[in-house]
Design a protein around this motif. Sequence first.
Motif, PDB file in Angstrom:
ATOM      1  N   ALA A 118       0.948  -1.064   0.447  1.00 49.52           N
ATOM      2  CA  ALA A 118       0.410   0.176   0.186  1.00 49.52           C
ATOM      3  C   ALA A 118       0.348   0.914   0.002  1.00 49.52           C
ATOM      4  N   GLY A 119       0.363   2.604  -0.466  1.00 51.63           N
ATOM      5  CA  GLY A 119       1.169   3.752  -1.223  1.00 51.63           C
ATOM      6  C   GLY A 119       1.098   4.163  -2.174  1.00 51.63           C
ATOM      7  N   SER A 120       1.809   5.747  -2.443  1.00 51.16           N
ATOM      8  CA  SER A 120       1.770   6.381  -3.306  1.00 51.16           C
ATOM      9  C   SER A 120       2.930   6.037  -4.543  1.00 51.16           C
ATOM     10  N   VAL A 121       2.431   6.523  -5.376  1.00 54.45           N
ATOM     11  CA  VAL A 121       3.946   5.313  -5.734  1.00 54.45           C
ATOM     12  C   VAL A 121       4.111   6.725  -7.179  1.00 54.45           C
ATOM     13  N   VAL A 122       3.825   7.842  -8.003  1.00 54.53           N
ATOM     14  CA  VAL A 122       3.865   8.214  -8.933  1.00 54.53           C
ATOM     15  C   VAL A 122       4.594   9.359  -8.462  1.00 54.53           C
ATOM     16  N   VAL A 123       5.435   9.389  -9.015  1.00 51.23           N
ATOM     17  CA  VAL A 123       7.219  10.707  -9.234  1.00 51.23           C
ATOM     18  C   VAL A 123       6.766  12.289  -8.820  1.00 51.23           C
ATOM     19  N   PRO A 124       6.479  12.147 -10.374  1.00 53.50           N
ATOM     20  CA  PRO A 124       6.122  13.284 -10.405  1.00 53.50           C
ATOM     21  C   PRO A 124       5.040  14.096  -9.033  1.00 53.50           C
ATOM     22  N   GLU A 125       3.988  13.607  -9.130  1.00 53.64           N
ATOM     23  CA  GLU A 125       2.980  13.909  -7.948  1.00 53.64           C
ATOM     24  C   GLU A 125       4.019  13.243  -6.691  1.00 53.64           C
ATOM     25  N   SER A 126       4.568  13.317  -6.471  1.00 50.18           N
ATOM     26  CA  SER A 126       4.843  13.573  -5.285  1.00 50.18           C
ATOM     27  C   SER A 126       6.337  14.779  -5.097  1.00 50.18           C
ATOM     28  N   VAL A 127       6.858  14.976  -6.026  1.00 48.25           N
ATOM     29  CA  VAL A 127       7.457  16.113  -6.448  1.00 48.25           C
ATOM     30  C   VAL A 127       6.346  17.693  -5.692  1.00 48.25           C
TER      31      VAL A 127
ATOM     32  N   TYR B 298       2.791  11.849   0.608  1.00 49.76           N
ATOM     33  CA  TYR B 298       3.948  10.818   0.158  1.00 49.76           C
ATOM     34  C   TYR B 298       4.792  10.775   1.312  1.00 49.76           C
ATOM     35  N   TYR B 299       5.048  11.118   2.191  1.00 50.86           N
ATOM     36  CA  TYR B 299       5.324  11.318   3.517  1.00 50.86           C
ATOM     37  C   TYR B 299       4.726  10.695   4.252  1.00 50.86           C
ATOM     38  N   ASP B 300       3.339  10.791   4.034  1.00 53.51           N
ATOM     39  CA  ASP B 300       1.398  10.624   5.015  1.00 53.51           C
ATOM     40  C   ASP B 300       1.820   9.655   4.407  1.00 53.51           C
ATOM     41  N   ASN B 301       1.977   9.042   3.625  1.00 48.93           N
ATOM     42  CA  ASN B 301       1.098   7.885   2.669  1.00 48.93           C
ATOM     43  C   ASN B 301       2.309   6.681   3.169  1.00 48.93           C
ATOM     44  N   ASN B 302       3.292   7.086   2.065  1.00 51.72           N
ATOM     45  CA  ASN B 302       4.307   6.259   2.388  1.00 51.72           C
ATOM     46  C   ASN B 302       5.112   6.164   3.659  1.00 51.72           C
ATOM     47  N   THR B 303       5.460   6.608   4.373  1.00 49.62           N
ATOM     48  CA  THR B 303       5.819   6.717   5.458  1.00 49.62           C
ATOM     49  C   THR B 303       5.300   6.722   6.623  1.00 49.62           C
ATOM     50  N   VAL B 304       4.654   7.374   7.163  1.00 50.90           N
ATOM     51  CA  VAL B 304       3.948   7.569   8.536  1.00 50.90           C
ATOM     52  C   VAL B 304       3.030   7.186   8.443  1.00 50.90           C
TER      53      VAL B 304
ATOM     54  N   SER C 271      10.711   8.500   0.693  1.00 47.84           N
ATOM     55  CA  SER C 271       9.847   8.128   1.280  1.00 47.84           C
ATOM     56  C   SER C 271       9.462   6.711   1.104  1.00 47.84           C
ATOM     57  N   LYS C 272      10.305   6.209   0.827  1.00 47.29           N
ATOM     58  CA  LYS C 272      10.439   4.267   0.785  1.00 47.29           C
ATOM     59  C   LYS C 272      11.831   4.108   1.349  1.00 47.29           C
ATOM     60  N   LEU C 273      12.731   5.220   1.733  1.00 44.85           N
ATOM     61  CA  LEU C 273      14.163   4.749   1.648  1.00 44.85           C
ATOM     62  C   LEU C 273      13.912   5.413   3.211  1.00 44.85           C
ATOM     63  N   MET C 274      12.998   6.724   3.801  1.00 47.98           N
ATOM     64  CA  MET C 274      12.989   5.968   5.546  1.00 47.98           C
ATOM     65  C   MET C 274      11.803   4.769   5.611  1.00 47.98           C
ATOM     66  N   THR C 275      11.587   4.595   5.167  1.00 48.66           N
ATOM     67  CA  THR C 275      10.200   2.732   5.524  1.00 48.66           C
ATOM     68  C   THR C 275      11.553   1.803   5.506  1.00 48.66           C
ATOM     69  N   GLU C 276      12.236   2.286   5.139  1.00 48.43           N
ATOM     70  CA  GLU C 276      13.503   0.795   4.808  1.00 48.43           C
ATOM     71  C   GLU C 276      14.671   1.124   5.919  1.00 48.43           C
ATOM     72  N   GLN C 277      14.658   2.116   6.394  1.00 47.55           N
ATOM     73  CA  GLN C 277      15.613   2.487   7.547  1.00 47.55           C
ATOM     74  C   GLN C 277      14.688   2.485   8.710  1.00 47.55           C
TER      75      GLN C 277
END
Length: 337
Positions: free
Chosen positions: A80-89, A95-101, A150-156
């Motif tokens: 689960a998460g958001s995946v559109v690179v231009p939208e993340s910019v 993206y930090y909410d959906n993918n990390t928080v 956002s993904k790298l933070m989750t890996e950490q």
Amino acid sequence: MDNGQKIPVLVTGGAGYIGSHAVLALRDAGWPVAVIDNLSTGFAFAVPEEVPLYEGDIADTILLEQIFLEQGIGAIMHFAGSVVVPESVENPLKYYDNNTVKSRALIEAAIDGGVGHFIFSSTAATYGTPDVEQVSEDTPKQPINPYGWSKLMTEQMLADASAAHSFNYCALRYFNVAGADPEGRTGQSTAGATHLLKVACEAATGKRDHVAVFGTDFETPDGTGVRDYIHVSDLAKAHLMALEVLIAQPDRSLTMNCGYGRGFSVLEVLDAVDRVTNQTIDRRMQPRRAGDPAKLISDPSRIRGALPWEPQFADLDTIVSHALQWERRLAEIRGEG
């Protein structure tokens, strides 16, 4: 593995593109599986009828606790998460909410609920714009967009949580996922999807009148972006094999690239679609998009060494054929054809 070792798996985002293929792979191999998905970009029809589907948010700890208890969950596959690179910019906080928080909330719930194994859907975007021909897991992680961060933070978070708790994980860094289930049971269904092959298949089946090519001045052989395309069913199989390793070796965690180790340019992919359909897609050249690197090709040595993973669908024309087959099937499901 025998059935006694096939613990119940919760698939987050299991009604989405990659998640639904993981659900099928799990079911085909005899694993008990349940799905949580808020259906914002996923579809209930992508989840087999016999698989429990909980409509809700991965940060809803009360719902997660209920699922863990009702289904006896022992492992999580987190898509689960958001995946559109231009939208993340354009909308980084989303993206930090959906993918990390929300991933943080899910990890905490897993630990609190005694779920011992966690497979995370990560991305090659964690590498940013690498200056190597093939990207290994040890290549510096320097994301160039909020999606990658956002993904790298989750890996950490997973690494730190695993060090502190009885909990192991596998982070799989996807390169460009493409194709669809060979049996036509699921595929890329999201409206407005930005995946190149999805867009090309929509053009080939008359749902779009052209394909935009973003960037023709990259330092690549034909000037368009080069990517390592991996068939979604091969990717799903890698998740199952990684889960088997986590269960067999509970003190071991893994981080691995998921790709084939060779790249195709945007124009080469469009040529393949033309070849498979025996028609020509209208291509319109556009400026580069924010956050797009010129080339991303995996070094898959680690995953080949860690898992008995042998891709079944590595041929580009096969990937295209399966994607086209699903696009036509999707039109039937939606009453468009």
